[in-house]
Design a protein around this motif. Structure first.
Motif, mmCIF file in Angstrom:
data_model
loop_
_atom_site.group_PDB
_atom_site.id
_atom_site.type_symbol
_atom_site.label_atom_id
_atom_site.label_comp_id
_atom_site.label_asym_id
_atom_site.label_seq_id
_atom_site.Cartn_x
_atom_site.Cartn_y
_atom_site.Cartn_z
ATOM 1 N N THR A 206 7.838 -3.943 -8.881
ATOM 2 C CA THR A 206 6.838 -3.944 -9.595
ATOM 3 C C THR A 206 6.278 -5.290 -10.137
ATOM 4 O O THR A 206 4.929 -5.760 -10.129
ATOM 5 C CB THR A 206 6.709 -2.998 -10.657
ATOM 6 N N ALA A 207 7.227 -5.917 -10.715
ATOM 7 C CA ALA A 207 6.730 -7.305 -11.362
ATOM 8 C C ALA A 207 6.306 -8.082 -10.148
ATOM 9 O O ALA A 207 5.328 -8.991 -10.296
ATOM 10 C CB ALA A 207 7.966 -7.826 -12.133
ATOM 11 N N LEU A 208 6.919 -7.998 -9.012
ATOM 12 C CA LEU A 208 6.637 -8.927 -7.983
ATOM 13 C C LEU A 208 5.146 -8.730 -7.469
ATOM 14 O O LEU A 208 4.127 -9.439 -6.991
ATOM 15 C CB LEU A 208 7.640 -9.026 -6.817
ATOM 16 N N ARG B 234 9.140 -1.654 -1.443
ATOM 17 C CA ARG B 234 8.187 -0.561 -1.476
ATOM 18 C C ARG B 234 7.260 -0.547 -2.768
ATOM 19 O O ARG B 234 6.206 -0.336 -2.640
ATOM 20 C CB ARG B 234 8.976 0.893 -1.348
ATOM 21 N N TYR B 235 7.927 -0.829 -3.873
ATOM 22 C CA TYR B 235 7.297 -0.966 -5.201
ATOM 23 C C TYR B 235 6.341 -1.996 -5.089
ATOM 24 O O TYR B 235 5.325 -1.990 -5.576
ATOM 25 C CB TYR B 235 8.243 -0.904 -6.435
ATOM 26 N N THR B 236 6.665 -3.365 -4.715
ATOM 27 C CA THR B 236 6.041 -4.466 -4.551
ATOM 28 C C THR B 236 4.765 -4.034 -3.633
ATOM 29 O O THR B 236 3.709 -4.446 -4.150
ATOM 30 C CB THR B 236 6.785 -5.655 -4.009
ATOM 31 N N ARG B 237 4.934 -3.686 -2.686
ATOM 32 C CA ARG B 237 3.639 -3.189 -1.638
ATOM 33 C C ARG B 237 2.862 -2.370 -2.429
ATOM 34 O O ARG B 237 1.507 -2.479 -2.679
ATOM 35 C CB ARG B 237 4.197 -2.611 -0.429
ATOM 36 N N GLY C 32 -1.022 -3.426 -4.100
ATOM 37 C CA GLY C 32 -2.117 -2.696 -3.501
ATOM 38 C C GLY C 32 -3.014 -2.049 -4.529
ATOM 39 O O GLY C 32 -4.286 -2.082 -4.736
ATOM 40 N N LEU C 33 -2.177 -1.403 -5.219
ATOM 41 C CA LEU C 33 -2.943 -0.473 -6.423
ATOM 42 C C LEU C 33 -3.585 -1.508 -7.615
ATOM 43 O O LEU C 33 -4.735 -1.157 -7.885
ATOM 44 C CB LEU C 33 -1.962 0.331 -7.129
ATOM 45 N N VAL C 34 -3.063 -2.526 -7.768
ATOM 46 C CA VAL C 34 -3.483 -3.717 -8.820
ATOM 47 C C VAL C 34 -4.651 -4.438 -8.164
ATOM 48 O O VAL C 34 -5.650 -4.529 -9.060
ATOM 49 C CB VAL C 34 -2.381 -4.747 -9.172
ATOM 50 N N ILE C 35 -4.703 -4.748 -7.011
ATOM 51 C CA ILE C 35 -5.675 -5.256 -6.216
ATOM 52 C C ILE C 35 -7.028 -4.423 -6.325
ATOM 53 O O ILE C 35 -8.034 -4.609 -6.653
ATOM 54 C CB ILE C 35 -5.511 -5.707 -4.777
ATOM 55 N N ALA D 187 1.097 4.013 -13.278
ATOM 56 C CA ALA D 187 2.329 4.114 -13.569
ATOM 57 C C ALA D 187 2.512 5.508 -12.896
ATOM 58 O O ALA D 187 4.130 5.650 -12.557
ATOM 59 C CB ALA D 187 2.634 4.486 -15.228
ATOM 60 N N ALA D 188 1.889 6.453 -12.881
ATOM 61 C CA ALA D 188 2.198 7.778 -12.011
ATOM 62 C C ALA D 188 2.696 7.596 -10.948
ATOM 63 O O ALA D 188 3.307 8.100 -10.497
ATOM 64 C CB ALA D 188 1.015 8.645 -12.144
ATOM 65 N N ALA D 189 1.726 6.895 -9.929
ATOM 66 C CA ALA D 189 2.324 6.324 -8.737
ATOM 67 C C ALA D 189 3.560 5.642 -8.593
ATOM 68 O O ALA D 189 4.384 5.843 -7.633
ATOM 69 C CB ALA D 189 1.193 5.613 -7.984
ATOM 70 N N LEU D 190 3.837 4.650 -9.359
ATOM 71 C CA LEU D 190 5.200 4.044 -9.434
ATOM 72 C C LEU D 190 6.456 5.092 -9.777
ATOM 73 O O LEU D 190 7.434 5.151 -9.239
ATOM 74 C CB LEU D 190 5.259 2.871 -10.521
ATOM 75 N N VAL D 191 5.994 6.267 -10.737
ATOM 76 C CA VAL D 191 7.142 7.191 -10.935
ATOM 77 C C VAL D 191 7.377 8.066 -9.811
ATOM 78 O O VAL D 191 8.476 8.316 -9.508
ATOM 79 C CB VAL D 191 6.774 8.100 -12.140
ATOM 80 N N VAL D 192 6.245 8.281 -8.968
ATOM 81 C CA VAL D 192 6.539 9.280 -7.826
ATOM 82 C C VAL D 192 7.333 8.329 -6.757
ATOM 83 O O VAL D 192 8.319 8.959 -6.186
ATOM 84 C CB VAL D 192 5.022 9.562 -7.154
ATOM 85 N N GLN D 193 6.981 7.096 -6.672
ATOM 86 C CA GLN D 193 7.577 6.275 -5.671
ATOM 87 C C GLN D 193 9.284 6.184 -6.131
ATOM 88 O O GLN D 193 9.982 6.135 -5.173
ATOM 89 C CB GLN D 193 7.096 4.898 -5.679
ATOM 90 N N ALA D 194 9.295 6.224 -7.373
ATOM 91 C CA ALA D 194 11.060 5.913 -7.819
ATOM 92 C C ALA D 194 11.726 7.392 -7.518
ATOM 93 O O ALA D 194 12.799 7.466 -7.033
ATOM 94 C CB ALA D 194 11.006 5.739 -9.183
#
Length: 291
Positions: free
Chosen positions: A107-109, A165-168, A172-175, A206-213
């Motif tokens: 996520t940081a990357l 996968r977290y980086t991609r 995309g979400l931040v952009i 955050a919700a999308a990242l938790v789902v990915q986790a």
């Protein structure tokens, strides 16, 4: 007729987000796994390293020396149930730590790539493509062959599974989010980059990242069990599900319970987490509407 149609339409999203019986069973099993991992010291009937050669290779539901071996014993007379309880704790702890480290790093990357763009974005995405092209198991085996095995290195190697996968996803979400009006507004009001990221961008993705986790966790625990199965992960006298599975493969014909019970636990844990992760994705991702 039109009133009936109008009244029934809003119920569709709620029905889609309701837990099915299979997902409820999966969530219940995961809850049991977590409880077992947290309370292993109190739930194990015997010390998981205690040996009793007089009771070696006893089948499940056998009583020997005043002790009932509910899941049998292994080649050294150790209680399978006690070893499995502590193996669940070890495997879950390693998988959770590996998942968290991979999620934070990836996520940081992703944030760096999306915020800085240009050369930094290109360099990070090249690194992501390189990671995606190399199987995580192959990379872990290579690193263990060069640097040897210790628990810190092992957890770091487990964390490499899925960070790309977290980086991609984060990129995309931040952009997408940083082009929104509310981001432009808070930046116009003088909010610094750290405030924009921590107070606005991160909470909204955050919700999308938790789902990915939750979707990555099964792969992480399988990587841990695979390395332990090969003898490159958790080492005796410690125990893990993969180590128990590896030790039991030599006794499948005459002591099937040594490998079957850990293998079944691995299967049910990864399956339950996959089903629960799919439900979370459907619950929090409005674009995942299924036919």
């Amino acid at each position: 007729m039109s009133a009936v149609g109008l009244s029934s339409a809003p119920a569709a999203p709620a029905a889609r987000h309701r837990m099915s019986p299979v997902v409820m069973l999966s969530a219940g099993f995961l809850l049991v796994v977590v409880v077992v991992a947290l309370l292993a010291d109190w739930l194990a009937p015997l010390p998981y390293t205690a040996q009793n050669l007089a009771a070696r290779l006893k089948p499940p539901l056998t009583e020997a020396g005043g002790t009932t071996y509910w899941l049998g014993t292994d080649q050294l007379g150790r209680d399978i149930l006690s070893r499995m309880i502590f193996a669940v704790r070890t495997s879950i702890l390693i998988a959770v730590m590996g998942t968290l480290i991979g999620a934070v790093f990836g996520t940081a990357l992703g944030f760096l790539a999306a915020r800085l763009r240009g050369f930094v974005d290109q360099a990070i995405m090249m690194l992501v493509d390189a990671q995606a092209a190399i199987p995580a198991l192959f990379l872990a085996l290579t690193m263990l062959a060069f640097f040897g095995n210790n628990i810190v290195l092992f957890i770091l190697l487990v964390s490499i599974d899925g960070w790309d996968r977290y980086t991609r996803l984060a990129r995309g979400l931040v952009i997408s989010e940083q082009e929104s009006d509310y981001i432009n507004a808070v930046e116009a009001l003088g909010a610094g980059p750290s405030r924009v990221v921590l107070r606005h961008l991160l909470p909204n993705i955050a919700a999308a990242l938790v789902v990915q986790a939750t979707l990555n966790f099964p792969g992480t625990i399988l990587l841990e069990t695979s390395l332990s199965f090969l003898g490159l992960g958790v080492q005796p006298p410690g125990t893990s599900l993969g180590l128990m599975l590896g030790e039991g493969r030599r006794y499948l014909l005459n002591a099937w319970w040594i490998a079957v019970f850990p293998g079944l636990t691995i299967f049910l844990t990864t399956l339950s987490m996959s089903l629960f992760g799919d439900w979370l994705r459907d619950r929090f991702d409005p674009t995942s509407e299924r036919n």
